[in-house]
Design a protein around this motif. Structure first.
Motif, PDB file in Angstrom:
ATOM      1  N   ASN A   7       0.815  -1.215   0.000  1.00 10.52           N
ATOM      2  CA  ASN A   7       0.000   0.000   0.000  1.00 10.52           C
ATOM      3  C   ASN A   7       0.851   1.270   0.000  1.00 10.52           C
ATOM      4  N   PHE A   8       2.170   1.138   0.113  1.00 13.42           N
ATOM      5  CA  PHE A   8       3.045   2.302   0.179  1.00 13.42           C
ATOM      6  C   PHE A   8       3.253   2.865  -1.214  1.00 13.42           C
ATOM      7  N   LYS A   9       3.035   4.177  -1.380  1.00 11.46           N
ATOM      8  CA  LYS A   9       3.197   4.833  -2.680  1.00 11.46           C
ATOM      9  C   LYS A   9       4.139   6.013  -2.537  1.00 11.46           C
ATOM     10  N   LEU A  10       4.958   6.233  -3.573  1.00 10.42           N
ATOM     11  CA  LEU A  10       5.928   7.322  -3.581  1.00 10.42           C
ATOM     12  C   LEU A  10       5.742   8.140  -4.843  1.00 10.42           C
ATOM     13  N   GLY A  11       5.627   9.451  -4.691  1.00 16.60           N
ATOM     14  CA  GLY A  11       5.519  10.348  -5.831  1.00 16.60           C
ATOM     15  C   GLY A  11       6.797  11.151  -5.992  1.00 16.60           C
ATOM     16  N   ILE A  12       7.279  11.281  -7.222  1.00 17.45           N
ATOM     17  CA  ILE A  12       8.503  12.016  -7.509  1.00 17.45           C
ATOM     18  C   ILE A  12       8.190  13.081  -8.556  1.00 17.45           C
ATOM     19  N   LEU A  18      18.651  11.596 -11.096  1.00 17.88           N
ATOM     20  CA  LEU A  18      18.550  11.318  -9.658  1.00 17.88           C
ATOM     21  C   LEU A  18      17.272  10.555  -9.331  1.00 17.88           C
ATOM     22  N   GLY A  19      16.181  10.921  -9.987  1.00 21.79           N
ATOM     23  CA  GLY A  19      14.935  10.186  -9.792  1.00 21.79           C
ATOM     24  C   GLY A  19      15.051   8.750 -10.263  1.00 21.79           C
ATOM     25  N   LYS A  20      15.743   8.532 -11.358  1.00 24.39           N
ATOM     26  CA  LYS A  20      15.935   7.178 -11.886  1.00 24.39           C
ATOM     27  C   LYS A  20      16.745   6.320 -10.920  1.00 24.39           C
ATOM     28  N   MET A  21      17.789   6.895 -10.316  1.00 19.61           N
ATOM     29  CA  MET A  21      18.587   6.145  -9.341  1.00 19.61           C
ATOM     30  C   MET A  21      17.756   5.807  -8.102  1.00 19.61           C
ATOM     31  N   LEU A  22      16.905   6.726  -7.686  1.00 18.89           N
ATOM     32  CA  LEU A  22      16.027   6.469  -6.552  1.00 18.89           C
ATOM     33  C   LEU A  22      15.043   5.346  -6.866  1.00 18.89           C
ATOM     34  N   PRO A  40       8.562  14.033 -22.211  1.00 13.25           N
ATOM     35  CA  PRO A  40       8.180  12.638 -22.484  1.00 13.25           C
ATOM     36  C   PRO A  40       9.374  11.692 -22.603  1.00 13.25           C
ATOM     37  N   GLU A  41      10.586  12.234 -22.697  1.00 10.65           N
ATOM     38  CA  GLU A  41      11.797  11.409 -22.779  1.00 10.65           C
ATOM     39  C   GLU A  41      12.572  11.390 -21.459  1.00 10.65           C
ATOM     40  N   ALA A  42      11.903  11.587 -20.358  1.00  9.65           N
ATOM     41  CA  ALA A  42      12.571  11.620 -19.053  1.00  9.65           C
ATOM     42  C   ALA A  42      13.188  10.251 -18.741  1.00  9.65           C
ATOM     43  N   PRO A  43      14.398  10.221 -18.157  1.00  9.89           N
ATOM     44  CA  PRO A  43      15.068   8.954 -17.854  1.00  9.89           C
ATOM     45  C   PRO A  43      14.290   8.060 -16.889  1.00  9.89           C
ATOM     46  N   SER A  44      13.511   8.647 -15.996  1.00 14.07           N
ATOM     47  CA  SER A  44      12.770   7.857 -15.000  1.00 14.07           C
ATOM     48  C   SER A  44      11.551   7.144 -15.575  1.00 14.07           C
ATOM     49  N   LYS A  45      11.187   7.474 -16.785  1.00 14.88           N
ATOM     50  CA  LYS A  45       9.985   6.891 -17.390  1.00 14.88           C
ATOM     51  C   LYS A  45      10.061   5.370 -17.471  1.00 14.88           C
TER      52      LYS A  45
END
Length: 53
Positions: A7-12, A18-22, A40-45
């Motif tokens: 049930n744990f959710k995380l929003g970035i 840095l978001g991708k490494m997280l 639309p080409e963000a690495p975290s996608k």
């Protein structure tokens, strides 16, 4: 004591490197991840559960 559950959710905000490494570390736990980025080409996608422009 159980700190993490399905049930744990995380929003970035911002899907850069840095978001991708997280996000790669959140896969070790049962954490649902949501990323919001203007590009639309963000690495975290590729590493998140849900991606929002």
């Amino acid at each position: 004591m159980n700190y993490f559950s399905s049930n744990f959710k995380l929003g970035i905000l911002g899907g850069g490197q840095l978001g991708k490494m997280l996000l790669y570390n959140t896969r070790k736990f049962d954490i649902q991840t949501n990323v919001m980025d203007a590009s639309p080409e963000a690495p975290s996608k590729l590493a998140c559960n849900n991606f929002t422009l």
